[in-house]
Design a protein around this motif. Structure first.
Motif, mmCIF file in Angstrom:
data_model
loop_
_atom_site.group_PDB
_atom_site.id
_atom_site.type_symbol
_atom_site.label_atom_id
_atom_site.label_comp_id
_atom_site.label_asym_id
_atom_site.label_seq_id
_atom_site.Cartn_x
_atom_site.Cartn_y
_atom_site.Cartn_z
ATOM 1 N N ILE A 1 41.114 47.370 30.796
ATOM 2 C CA ILE A 1 41.512 46.222 31.611
ATOM 3 C C ILE A 1 41.940 45.080 30.698
ATOM 4 N N ALA B 1 41.986 41.339 30.373
ATOM 5 C CA ALA B 1 41.246 40.239 30.973
ATOM 6 C C ALA B 1 41.850 38.904 30.553
ATOM 7 N N ALA C 1 40.662 40.302 35.718
ATOM 8 C CA ALA C 1 41.605 41.384 35.413
ATOM 9 C C ALA C 1 43.005 41.020 35.894
ATOM 10 N N ALA D 1 46.167 46.465 33.713
ATOM 11 C CA ALA D 1 45.343 47.568 33.220
ATOM 12 C C ALA D 1 46.246 48.678 32.721
ATOM 13 N N THR E 1 33.737 49.397 31.447
ATOM 14 C CA THR E 1 33.786 48.050 30.892
ATOM 15 C C THR E 1 32.864 47.931 29.687
ATOM 16 N N GLU F 1 32.705 42.342 28.697
ATOM 17 C CA GLU F 1 33.433 42.253 29.963
ATOM 18 C C GLU F 1 32.472 42.184 31.138
#
Length: 788
Positions: free
Chosen positions: A42, A44, A106, A109, A283, A287
């Motif tokens: 992901i 972020a 997020a 991805a 994750t 995260e």
């Protein structure tokens, strides 16, 4: 008649999953590996509040990976937690963000052949942000001119405007509060500040998603509710639920952080659908630390009482910091007043609850869903009121607590029921005797004498509801289901969607079913399942696993008993009502027998084999169960602390914890729940708390070294902890059982605050009570009752 003598309940057996766990053979989501599986990551946001101007993925895609952004996912808004009924559910979340509202949100991805390639591709994505001012204080967020986090959200299907960042409010008033305070002989009040706290569960969030040839999806996720995850995924991706199978996977602890559908799950689904291949998405700890916390809040509370200690009323204002997304804050505001009026009899109550958006990690349930916060405030003021009225604090509690025969609100104004079992007098009597309550010193006596080490004894009582059951439907969904079947060899399969967080819920289910069917514990198996093979179970939360999940399994087992007796009557040529079941200890077999006719008997295995060989049927039953009560699982906590007035360090000298959980199903694991509740409660009281700077950056950045939790040497030593259980029987629970889990932690912080007040003669109204806070309070020489 109630059954009080048991073959299985109250005895300890080796856990069925123990060997797998200690040898590393247990398969969690991170251990799931599928052919042609890709690895997801992901992207972020590095900002807490920003508009996304553009996202460029071409460089990443040139590496041969699959990329998704907001443009690639459904534009459906949803709430990750669907315990509340849809008409009163706030929806502000999307699979990927169209606007950043918290650090770590997020925005894109990727899925790649390896984790290393996924990370390279992630860093190749170019995002242009327009950074916006962040707001990290709930009070500031409500002021005119504060940065707007949302313009509108959905409430049910209605678009509503968000004003002053207020997500929702709840006002409740019963009786005449002003008259109660006018009549009062004594009033105590305080403002209590409770922090947002990271759950710090062992397992971070993971998901494996496999797209199926028919357009369906199969999932192996980290979750507390496989059915709610399926419902949400069907809603988001417009897929019939019959084509979605969410598998129940062992979970490495949650503390409430997976009641909602975790954010990576729909992202993983979107990646798998676009790639056309299975994807695993896990994750990192950093995260995860940015993704969820306990609700932080400020509580203004006043209590009024007569001279004899009778409580007259309460006035409470609560402002909750819900972070960047609304994960059922409306329910949180409701349960918070429920905790207040269910602790003590308050004929007059005024309450205003306000939930406020900030640019911080979303708040969600964590061990008590607001109960530890409210109990922290109430139990301190009860102690202060006792001191003001010169009444023993235990006597004051016994005079006013909500107990046997009383109506309590359980989890809020729509969840009311009658208390049918009550171990509070036993908990307070045994706990006070064990800790040496009558020998405790006058508050602050040691400190007044100039001693470096000051000792104090404090206590607090609390409870948690066993489920959110109620006599009538409300705004909370709470029911469970189970299937129980007899195999050809007489062994038993229990098919339930109920999750076990690691505390032994499945062991309890196996014991309850075994007890109902008179079979040995070792032949009962809670089988691996998914949503396509189970009936609905709402979620393992609200301390409902044994009471409600176990209640559903026992209901199915009792239906199966009827089927067994009817079938055996056919072969034994007797009436079904003349038959009974018993466990033969010599053969370790369930025997169906006619007590009045010696030669009319057969084992359950014989019966199941006859049905099989004659091609008749499988002995099985399936039931759903809606609890109409949510009995309070009471807990009392007594602690003796020692404070080093030179360093501010607080040491636990002794602790006593008593639980009223009805019939104790798993003794060793019930003790473990109390030990865990004390450990987590100490962290909440003395150590843990999340802090953000003015830009919305988490101070710890999610690193374990800086995101402090209680270490071994900071936790109470087991040899200094005494645990015990009240002798009660809950008539609405399976074989008299009710819950224990969250109740164990709820009053702990309040007990420590009261012990510190006894040791030092000053009050602490803010958590955590760190050494720095203790030293500052000592240096200030604050008056007793002053805000900490």
């Amino acid at each position: 008649m109630k059954k009080t003598e048991f073959e299985l309940l109250g005895r300890d057996f080796p856990r069925s999953d123990s060997v797998a766990k200690v040898t590393g053979a247990e398969r969690y989501t991170v251990d799931v590996s599928l052919p042609r599986m890709l690895h997801g990551r992901i992207l972020a946001s590095p900002y807490a509040h920003a508009k996304i101007v553009s996202i460029e993925t071409s460089e990443a895609e040139a590496l041969g990976v699959t990329c998704i952004t907001f443009d690639d996912v459904p534009k459906v808004r949803y709430n990750e937690r669907i315990i509340t009924i849809p008409p009163v559910l706030h929806k502000d979340h999307t699979v990927l963000a169209d606007k950043v509202r918290r650090m770590g949100e997020a925005v894109a991805a990727v899925a790649a052949e390896t984790e290393e390639l996924a990370e390279r591709a992630l860093r190749a994505i170019k995002v242009e942000y327009e950074v916006l001012p962040a707001v990290t204080d709930a009070g500031e967020a409500m002021k005119r001119g504060a940065p707007k986090i949302y313009d509108t959200v959905l409430w049910g299907e209605e678009e509503i405007r968000i004003e002053n960042n207020i997500a929702c409010e709840r006002d409740i008033e019963e009786g005449d509060v002003d008259a109660a305070f006018d009549e009062a002989d004594a009033v105590v009040e305080g403002t209590f500040t409770l922090p947002k706290v990271y759950h710090a569960q062992l397992e971070t969030k993971s998901c494996v998603c496999r797209p199926e040839p028919d357009g369906g999806l199969t999932f192996w996720p980290t979750t507390q509710s496989i059915h709610n995850v399926r419902i949400l995924l069907g809603e988001i991706f417009d897929i019939p639920l019959s084509k979605i199978d969410v598998r129940r996977v062992p979970i490495g602890g949650t503390f409430g952080s997976s009641i909602q559908m975790n954010s990576p799950i729909p992202i993983c689904a979107a990646l798998a659908r676009k790639a056309g291949r299975p994807v695993k998405l896990t994750t990192t700890r950093e995260e995860d630390a940015h993704d969820h916390t306990r609700y932080g809040c400020t509580i203004d509370l006043k209590l009024a009482a007569k001279r004899d200690g009778t409580l007259l009323g309460a006035d409470m204002k609560l402002v909750a910091d819900i972070g960047a997304h609304n994960i059922q804050a409306y329910s949180y505001l409701g349960v918070s007043v429920g905790w207040l009026v269910s602790l003590y009899k308050l004929p007059n109550v005024r309450y205003r609850g306000t939930a406020v958006y900030t640019n911080k990690a979303p708040s969600c349930a964590m061990q008590g869903f607001g109960n530890p916060q409210v109990t922290f405030a109430v139990e301190q003021l009860i102690d202060e009121l006792a001191e003001k009225l010169e009444i023993d604090p235990i006597e004051l509690r016994l005079k006013n607590y909500v107990g046997l025969g009383d109506t309590f609100w359980g989890q809020g104004p729509t969840v009311k029921s009658i208390v049918h079992s009550d171990g509070v007098p036993e908990l307070l009597a045994t706990g006070s005797k064990t800790i040496g309550w009558k020998t405790r010193s006058v508050a602050g006596q040691n400190r007044s004498a100039g001693e470096r080490f000051c000792r104090g004894i404090g206590m607090a009582r609390g409870f948690h509801t066993s489920s959110a059951g109620a006599p009538q439907p409300g705004d909370v969904i709470d029911f469970s289901g189970a299937m129980v079947k007899v195999n050809v060899d007489g062994s038993i399969d229990v098919i339930t969607a109920l999750m076990d967080h690691g505390g032994g819920t499945h062991e309890a289910i196996a014991k309850l079913v075994g007890e109902a069917l008179c079979v040995p514990f070792e032949v009962v198996n809670v089988v691996p399942v998914g949503t396509q093979t189970t009936v609905y179970d709402c979620v393992t939360h609200a301390t409902r696993g044994v009471y409600a999940g176990g209640g559903a399994a026992v209901k199915a087992a009792e239906s199966l008993v009827g089927e067994i007796l009817e079938t055996a009557a056919h072969y034994l040529n007797v009436y079904p009502d003349s038959l009974d079941l018993r466990l033969d200890e010599a053969t370790r077999q369930c025997v169906v027998f006619a007590p009045a006719i010696d030669d009319r008997a057969m084992t359950l295995e014989e019966l199941a084999k006859r049905c099989w060989m004659e091609s008749w049927k499988t002995l099985a039953a399936v039931e759903s169960y809606r609890p109409t009560n949510c009995p309070p699982a009471y807990v009392a906590v007594f602690v003796e602390v020692e404070v080093d007035t030179w360093t501010g360090q607080v040491r636990t000298v002794n602790a006593v914890m008593g639980s009223d959980c009805g019939t104790v199903v798993n003794p060793a694991m019930a003790v473990g729940q109390l030990e865990g509740g004390l450990s987590k409660g100490v962290g909440y009281a003395l150590i843990e708390g999340c802090n953000w700077n003015e830009n919305g950056q988490l101070a710890s950045r999610g690193y374990w070294l800086d995101a402090k939790i209680a270490a071994f040497d900071e936790s109470p030593h087991i040899e200094h902890l005494t645990t015990f259980f009240a002798d009660t029987y809950e008539p609405t629970g399976p074989f008299g059982a009710k819950g224990i889990g969250e109740a164990a932690m709820n009053p702990v912080a309040a007990a420590y605050a009261n012990a510190l007040a006894n040791a030092l003669g000053v009050r602490f109204y803010e958590l955590p009570i760190t050494p720095e806070v203790v030293l500052a309070k000592i240096a200030k020489g604050a008056e007793k009752g002053g805000q900490g």
